[in-house]
Scaffold this motif. Structure first.
Motif, PDB file in Angstrom:
ATOM      1  N   PRO A  18      48.450  56.022  37.306  1.00 32.25           N
ATOM      2  CA  PRO A  18      49.329  55.896  39.319  1.00 32.25           C
ATOM      3  C   PRO A  18      48.317  56.802  40.459  1.00 32.25           C
ATOM      4  O   PRO A  18      47.563  57.736  39.735  1.00 32.25           O
ATOM      5  CB  PRO A  18      50.750  56.373  39.088  1.00 32.25           C
ATOM      6  CG  PRO A  18      50.427  56.478  38.038  1.00 32.25           C
ATOM      7  CD  PRO A  18      49.448  56.309  36.470  1.00 32.25           C
ATOM      8  N   GLY A  19      47.960  56.556  41.286  1.00 32.18           N
ATOM      9  CA  GLY A  19      47.353  57.428  42.065  1.00 32.18           C
ATOM     10  C   GLY A  19      45.670  57.097  42.222  1.00 32.18           C
ATOM     11  O   GLY A  19      44.768  57.319  43.673  1.00 32.18           O
ATOM     12  N   ALA A  20      45.569  56.106  41.141  1.00 32.55           N
ATOM     13  CA  ALA A  20      43.793  55.807  41.157  1.00 32.55           C
ATOM     14  C   ALA A  20      43.881  53.924  41.595  1.00 32.55           C
ATOM     15  O   ALA A  20      44.624  53.349  41.908  1.00 32.55           O
ATOM     16  CB  ALA A  20      43.181  56.017  39.729  1.00 32.55           C
ATOM     17  N   ALA A  21      43.204  53.322  42.494  1.00 32.17           N
ATOM     18  CA  ALA A  21      43.008  52.110  42.436  1.00 32.17           C
ATOM     19  C   ALA A  21      41.156  51.823  42.513  1.00 32.17           C
ATOM     20  O   ALA A  21      40.494  52.879  41.561  1.00 32.17           O
ATOM     21  CB  ALA A  21      42.692  52.326  44.296  1.00 32.17           C
ATOM     22  N   VAL A  22      41.103  50.060  41.705  1.00 34.06           N
ATOM     23  CA  VAL A  22      39.886  49.996  41.417  1.00 34.06           C
ATOM     24  C   VAL A  22      40.016  48.573  42.157  1.00 34.06           C
ATOM     25  O   VAL A  22      40.748  48.223  42.881  1.00 34.06           O
ATOM     26  CB  VAL A  22      39.542  49.359  40.218  1.00 34.06           C
ATOM     27  CG1 VAL A  22      39.680  50.594  39.258  1.00 34.06           C
ATOM     28  CG2 VAL A  22      40.781  48.666  39.317  1.00 34.06           C
ATOM     29  N   ALA A  23      38.669  48.415  42.606  1.00 30.13           N
ATOM     30  CA  ALA A  23      37.859  47.198  43.163  1.00 30.13           C
ATOM     31  C   ALA A  23      38.014  45.540  42.544  1.00 30.13           C
ATOM     32  O   ALA A  23      37.781  45.839  40.784  1.00 30.13           O
ATOM     33  CB  ALA A  23      37.076  46.713  43.810  1.00 30.13           C
ATOM     34  N   TYR A  24      38.357  44.871  42.510  1.00 28.71           N
ATOM     35  CA  TYR A  24      38.430  43.731  42.053  1.00 28.71           C
ATOM     36  C   TYR A  24      37.248  43.201  40.769  1.00 28.71           C
ATOM     37  O   TYR A  24      37.093  42.783  39.955  1.00 28.71           O
ATOM     38  CB  TYR A  24      38.513  42.193  43.155  1.00 28.71           C
ATOM     39  CG  TYR A  24      40.138  42.211  43.402  1.00 28.71           C
ATOM     40  CD1 TYR A  24      41.096  41.834  42.787  1.00 28.71           C
ATOM     41  CD2 TYR A  24      40.109  41.996  45.163  1.00 28.71           C
ATOM     42  CE1 TYR A  24      42.429  42.119  43.790  1.00 28.71           C
ATOM     43  CE2 TYR A  24      40.964  42.100  45.427  1.00 28.71           C
ATOM     44  CZ  TYR A  24      42.666  41.544  44.618  1.00 28.71           C
ATOM     45  OH  TYR A  24      43.292  41.682  45.289  1.00 28.71           O
ATOM     46  N   TRP A  52      49.612  45.915  39.823  1.00 28.30           N
ATOM     47  CA  TRP A  52      48.969  45.453  41.239  1.00 28.30           C
ATOM     48  C   TRP A  52      48.740  45.951  41.806  1.00 28.30           C
ATOM     49  O   TRP A  52      46.924  45.589  42.052  1.00 28.30           O
ATOM     50  CB  TRP A  52      49.601  43.624  41.662  1.00 28.30           C
ATOM     51  CG  TRP A  52      50.834  44.330  41.965  1.00 28.30           C
ATOM     52  CD1 TRP A  52      52.583  44.050  41.853  1.00 28.30           C
ATOM     53  CD2 TRP A  52      51.059  44.486  43.517  1.00 28.30           C
ATOM     54  NE1 TRP A  52      53.081  44.043  42.745  1.00 28.30           N
ATOM     55  CE2 TRP A  52      52.233  44.864  43.888  1.00 28.30           C
ATOM     56  CE3 TRP A  52      50.225  44.540  44.400  1.00 28.30           C
ATOM     57  CZ2 TRP A  52      53.233  44.763  45.014  1.00 28.30           C
ATOM     58  CZ3 TRP A  52      50.440  44.860  45.801  1.00 28.30           C
ATOM     59  CH2 TRP A  52      51.913  45.468  46.191  1.00 28.30           C
ATOM     60  N   TRP A  53      49.360  46.315  43.284  1.00 28.47           N
ATOM     61  CA  TRP A  53      48.771  47.489  43.942  1.00 28.47           C
ATOM     62  C   TRP A  53      47.466  48.342  43.414  1.00 28.47           C
ATOM     63  O   TRP A  53      46.759  48.992  44.807  1.00 28.47           O
ATOM     64  CB  TRP A  53      49.665  48.797  45.192  1.00 28.47           C
ATOM     65  CG  TRP A  53      50.368  49.394  43.167  1.00 28.47           C
ATOM     66  CD1 TRP A  53      50.162  50.639  43.902  1.00 28.47           C
ATOM     67  CD2 TRP A  53      51.328  48.993  42.882  1.00 28.47           C
ATOM     68  NE1 TRP A  53      50.922  51.344  42.386  1.00 28.47           N
ATOM     69  CE2 TRP A  53      51.412  50.552  41.810  1.00 28.47           C
ATOM     70  CE3 TRP A  53      52.474  47.835  42.423  1.00 28.47           C
ATOM     71  CZ2 TRP A  53      52.822  50.120  40.585  1.00 28.47           C
ATOM     72  CZ3 TRP A  53      52.897  47.913  41.210  1.00 28.47           C
ATOM     73  CH2 TRP A  53      53.425  48.903  40.828  1.00 28.47           C
ATOM     74  N   ARG A  54      47.341  48.126  42.401  1.00 25.59           N
ATOM     75  CA  ARG A  54      45.598  49.422  41.915  1.00 25.59           C
ATOM     76  C   ARG A  54      44.841  48.182  42.316  1.00 25.59           C
ATOM     77  O   ARG A  54      44.050  49.695  41.588  1.00 25.59           O
ATOM     78  CB  ARG A  54      46.045  50.130  40.741  1.00 25.59           C
ATOM     79  CG  ARG A  54      47.150  51.237  40.818  1.00 25.59           C
ATOM     80  CD  ARG A  54      47.537  51.681  39.634  1.00 25.59           C
ATOM     81  NE  ARG A  54      49.452  52.571  39.342  1.00 25.59           N
ATOM     82  CZ  ARG A  54      49.899  52.235  38.280  1.00 25.59           C
ATOM     83  NH1 ARG A  54      49.658  52.931  37.896  1.00 25.59           N
ATOM     84  NH2 ARG A  54      51.327  53.071  38.262  1.00 25.59           N
ATOM     85  N   VAL A  55      45.183  47.153  42.286  1.00 29.58           N
ATOM     86  CA  VAL A  55      43.451  46.710  42.400  1.00 29.58           C
ATOM     87  C   VAL A  55      43.351  46.000  43.521  1.00 29.58           C
ATOM     88  O   VAL A  55      44.727  44.785  44.414  1.00 29.58           O
ATOM     89  CB  VAL A  55      43.212  45.701  41.509  1.00 29.58           C
ATOM     90  CG1 VAL A  55      42.695  44.389  41.170  1.00 29.58           C
ATOM     91  CG2 VAL A  55      44.169  46.370  40.257  1.00 29.58           C
ATOM     92  N   LEU A  56      42.034  46.034  44.351  1.00 33.14           N
ATOM     93  CA  LEU A  56      42.076  45.776  45.680  1.00 33.14           C
ATOM     94  C   LEU A  56      40.993  45.475  46.356  1.00 33.14           C
ATOM     95  O   LEU A  56      39.759  45.818  45.458  1.00 33.14           O
ATOM     96  CB  LEU A  56      42.664  46.703  46.912  1.00 33.14           C
ATOM     97  CG  LEU A  56      42.755  48.119  46.146  1.00 33.14           C
ATOM     98  CD1 LEU A  56      41.105  48.570  46.907  1.00 33.14           C
ATOM     99  CD2 LEU A  56      43.933  49.395  46.971  1.00 33.14           C
ATOM    100  N   ARG A  57      40.403  45.135  47.292  1.00 33.99           N
ATOM    101  CA  ARG A  57      39.500  44.378  47.980  1.00 33.99           C
ATOM    102  C   ARG A  57      38.446  45.347  47.654  1.00 33.99           C
ATOM    103  O   ARG A  57      39.132  46.852  48.086  1.00 33.99           O
ATOM    104  CB  ARG A  57      39.420  43.864  48.541  1.00 33.99           C
ATOM    105  CG  ARG A  57      40.180  42.803  49.035  1.00 33.99           C
ATOM    106  CD  ARG A  57      40.523  42.148  50.395  1.00 33.99           C
ATOM    107  NE  ARG A  57      41.527  41.412  50.904  1.00 33.99           N
ATOM    108  CZ  ARG A  57      42.374  41.096  52.313  1.00 33.99           C
ATOM    109  NH1 ARG A  57      41.716  42.001  53.789  1.00 33.99           N
ATOM    110  NH2 ARG A  57      43.479  41.708  52.213  1.00 33.99           N
ATOM    111  N   ALA A  58      36.629  45.599  47.877  1.00 31.02           N
ATOM    112  CA  ALA A  58      36.052  46.598  47.956  1.00 31.02           C
ATOM    113  C   ALA A  58      36.071  47.495  49.241  1.00 31.02           C
ATOM    114  O   ALA A  58      35.735  49.067  48.895  1.00 31.02           O
ATOM    115  CB  ALA A  58      34.999  46.368  47.678  1.00 31.02           C
ATOM    116  N   ASN A  59      36.893  47.202  49.731  1.00 32.63           N
ATOM    117  CA  ASN A  59      36.571  47.663  51.676  1.00 32.63           C
ATOM    118  C   ASN A  59      37.968  48.829  51.622  1.00 32.63           C
ATOM    119  O   ASN A  59      38.245  50.106  52.596  1.00 32.63           O
ATOM    120  CB  ASN A  59      37.128  47.209  52.964  1.00 32.63           C
ATOM    121  CG  ASN A  59      37.862  46.315  52.768  1.00 32.63           C
ATOM    122  OD1 ASN A  59      39.096  46.334  51.843  1.00 32.63           O
ATOM    123  ND2 ASN A  59      38.034  45.224  53.494  1.00 32.63           N
ATOM    124  N   GLY A  60      38.997  48.775  50.770  1.00 37.27           N
ATOM    125  CA  GLY A  60      39.921  49.741  50.289  1.00 37.27           C
ATOM    126  C   GLY A  60      40.880  48.740  50.832  1.00 37.27           C
ATOM    127  O   GLY A  60      42.363  49.640  50.486  1.00 37.27           O
TER     128      GLY A  60
END
Length: 138
Positions: A18-24, A52-60
Protein backbone atom coordinates in the motif's frame (compact mmCIF):
# COMPACT_ATOMS: atom_id res chain seq x y z
CA UNK A 1 -2.22 -14.41 -23.38
CA UNK A 2 -0.67 -17.45 -21.74
CA UNK A 3 -2.06 -18.44 -18.36
CA UNK A 4 1.49 -18.69 -16.99
CA UNK A 5 2.20 -15.05 -17.79
CA UNK A 6 -1.12 -13.89 -16.33
CA UNK A 7 -0.42 -15.77 -13.10
CA UNK A 8 3.10 -14.34 -12.85
CA UNK A 9 1.94 -10.75 -13.38
CA UNK A 10 -0.84 -11.09 -10.80
CA UNK A 11 1.52 -12.73 -8.28
CA UNK A 12 4.00 -9.89 -8.63
CA UNK A 13 1.32 -7.18 -8.35
CA UNK A 14 0.15 -8.73 -5.07
CA UNK A 15 3.60 -7.94 -3.63
CA UNK A 16 3.36 -4.16 -4.22
CA UNK A 17 2.62 -2.64 -0.79
CA UNK A 18 0.00 0.00 0.00
CA UNK A 19 1.15 3.53 -0.82
CA UNK A 20 3.57 2.29 -3.49
CA UNK A 21 3.15 1.94 -7.23
CA UNK A 22 4.90 0.50 -10.27
CA UNK A 23 4.59 1.13 -13.98
CA UNK A 24 3.47 -1.61 -16.35
CA UNK A 25 7.01 -1.74 -17.75
CA UNK A 26 8.45 -2.18 -14.24
CA UNK A 27 6.42 -5.36 -13.81
CA UNK A 28 7.63 -6.74 -17.16
CA UNK A 29 11.23 -5.88 -16.27
CA UNK A 30 11.01 -7.59 -12.88
CA UNK A 31 9.56 -10.70 -14.54
CA UNK A 32 12.17 -10.61 -17.30
CA UNK A 33 9.38 -11.29 -19.78
CA UNK A 34 6.92 -9.38 -21.92
CA UNK A 35 6.56 -5.64 -21.98
CA UNK A 36 4.40 -2.81 -20.73
CA UNK A 37 1.61 -3.58 -23.22
CA UNK A 38 1.44 -7.23 -22.20
CA UNK A 39 1.28 -6.30 -18.51
CA UNK A 40 -1.39 -3.69 -19.29
CA UNK A 41 -3.42 -6.32 -21.13
CA UNK A 42 -3.17 -8.73 -18.20
CA UNK A 43 -4.24 -6.02 -15.78
CA UNK A 44 -7.18 -4.86 -17.91
CA UNK A 45 -8.53 -8.40 -18.37
CA UNK A 46 -7.52 -10.15 -15.14
CA UNK A 47 -6.43 -7.51 -12.63
CA UNK A 48 -9.62 -7.01 -10.65
CA UNK A 49 -8.57 -9.58 -8.03
CA UNK A 50 -5.33 -7.75 -7.15
CA UNK A 51 -4.50 -4.14 -6.14
CA UNK A 52 -4.72 -2.95 -9.76
CA UNK A 53 -4.46 0.74 -8.82
CA UNK A 54 -0.82 0.17 -7.84
CA UNK A 55 0.13 -0.57 -11.46
CA UNK A 56 -0.06 2.37 -13.83
CA UNK A 57 1.38 4.14 -16.83
CA UNK A 58 4.98 5.28 -16.77
CA UNK A 59 3.85 8.91 -16.46
CA UNK A 60 1.98 8.12 -13.22
CA UNK A 61 -1.53 8.33 -14.65
CA UNK A 62 -4.12 5.94 -13.27
CA UNK A 63 -5.72 3.33 -15.53
CA UNK A 64 -8.02 5.08 -18.00
CA UNK A 65 -11.65 5.13 -16.96
CA UNK A 66 -10.78 4.16 -13.38
CA UNK A 67 -9.27 7.44 -12.23
CA UNK A 68 -11.87 8.26 -9.57
CA UNK A 69 -11.81 4.77 -8.08
CA UNK A 70 -8.00 4.68 -8.15
CA UNK A 71 -7.76 8.13 -6.53
CA UNK A 72 -9.84 6.93 -3.58
CA UNK A 73 -7.37 4.07 -3.06
CA UNK A 74 -4.35 6.40 -3.41
CA UNK A 75 -5.73 8.80 -0.82
CA UNK A 76 -6.61 5.96 1.56
CA UNK A 77 -3.11 4.44 1.22
CA UNK A 78 -1.21 7.74 1.34
CA UNK A 79 0.26 7.33 -2.15
CA UNK A 80 2.22 10.47 -3.17
CA UNK A 81 0.28 12.48 -5.77
CA UNK A 82 0.94 15.44 -8.04
CA UNK A 83 -1.52 17.88 -9.58
CA UNK A 84 -5.05 19.01 -8.87
CA UNK A 85 -6.50 15.87 -7.31
CA UNK A 86 -8.58 17.85 -4.80
CA UNK A 87 -10.29 19.66 -7.69
CA UNK A 88 -10.86 16.28 -9.31
CA UNK A 89 -12.50 15.02 -6.11
CA UNK A 90 -14.80 18.05 -5.88
CA UNK A 91 -15.73 18.58 -9.51
CA UNK A 92 -14.37 15.70 -11.57
CA UNK A 93 -12.12 18.24 -13.30
CA UNK A 94 -8.39 18.70 -12.87
CA UNK A 95 -5.42 16.65 -13.90
CA UNK A 96 -3.40 14.67 -11.41
CA UNK A 97 -1.12 11.65 -11.29
CA UNK A 98 0.84 9.47 -8.91
CA UNK A 99 4.29 10.85 -8.13
CA UNK A 100 6.24 7.81 -9.30
CA UNK A 101 9.52 9.41 -8.24
CA UNK A 102 8.38 9.05 -4.63
CA UNK A 103 5.85 6.24 -4.89
CA UNK A 104 7.79 3.76 -7.05
CA UNK A 105 8.11 0.49 -5.17
CA UNK A 106 11.65 -0.33 -4.08
CA UNK A 107 11.50 -4.05 -3.23
CA UNK A 108 13.37 -5.19 -0.12
CA UNK A 109 15.67 -8.24 -0.19
CA UNK A 110 12.83 -10.58 0.78
CA UNK A 111 10.68 -9.11 -1.98
CA UNK A 112 13.46 -9.69 -4.50
CA UNK A 113 13.61 -13.33 -3.42
CA UNK A 114 9.88 -13.68 -4.11
CA UNK A 115 10.15 -11.79 -7.41
CA UNK A 116 12.99 -14.09 -8.47
CA UNK A 117 10.90 -17.14 -7.62
CA UNK A 118 7.97 -15.83 -9.66
CA UNK A 119 10.22 -14.98 -12.62
CA UNK A 120 12.06 -18.31 -12.48
CA UNK A 121 8.80 -20.26 -12.31
CA UNK A 122 7.49 -18.32 -15.32
CA UNK A 123 10.68 -18.96 -17.28
CA UNK A 124 10.58 -22.70 -16.51
CA UNK A 125 6.93 -22.99 -17.49
CA UNK A 126 7.36 -21.02 -20.70
CA UNK A 127 10.53 -22.92 -21.60
CA UNK A 128 8.84 -26.26 -20.92
CA UNK A 129 5.94 -25.30 -23.18
CA UNK A 130 8.22 -24.23 -26.04
CA UNK A 131 10.55 -27.26 -25.87
CA UNK A 132 10.06 -29.75 -28.71
CA UNK A 133 8.40 -33.02 -27.73
CA UNK A 134 10.90 -35.12 -29.62
CA UNK A 135 14.49 -34.32 -30.34
CA UNK A 136 15.28 -35.02 -33.97
CA UNK A 137 18.64 -36.55 -34.74
CA UNK A 138 20.42 -36.04 -37.99
Amino acid sequence: MRTEYVEAVLSLVRLVPPGAAVAYGDVAEMLGSGGARQVGSVMSHHGSSVPWWRVLRANGEAPQGLEAEALAFYLQEGTPLLGRYLDFLRTGEGRWRVDLTQARWAPADGDFDLIDLIAERLERRLHKMSAPDDEMTV
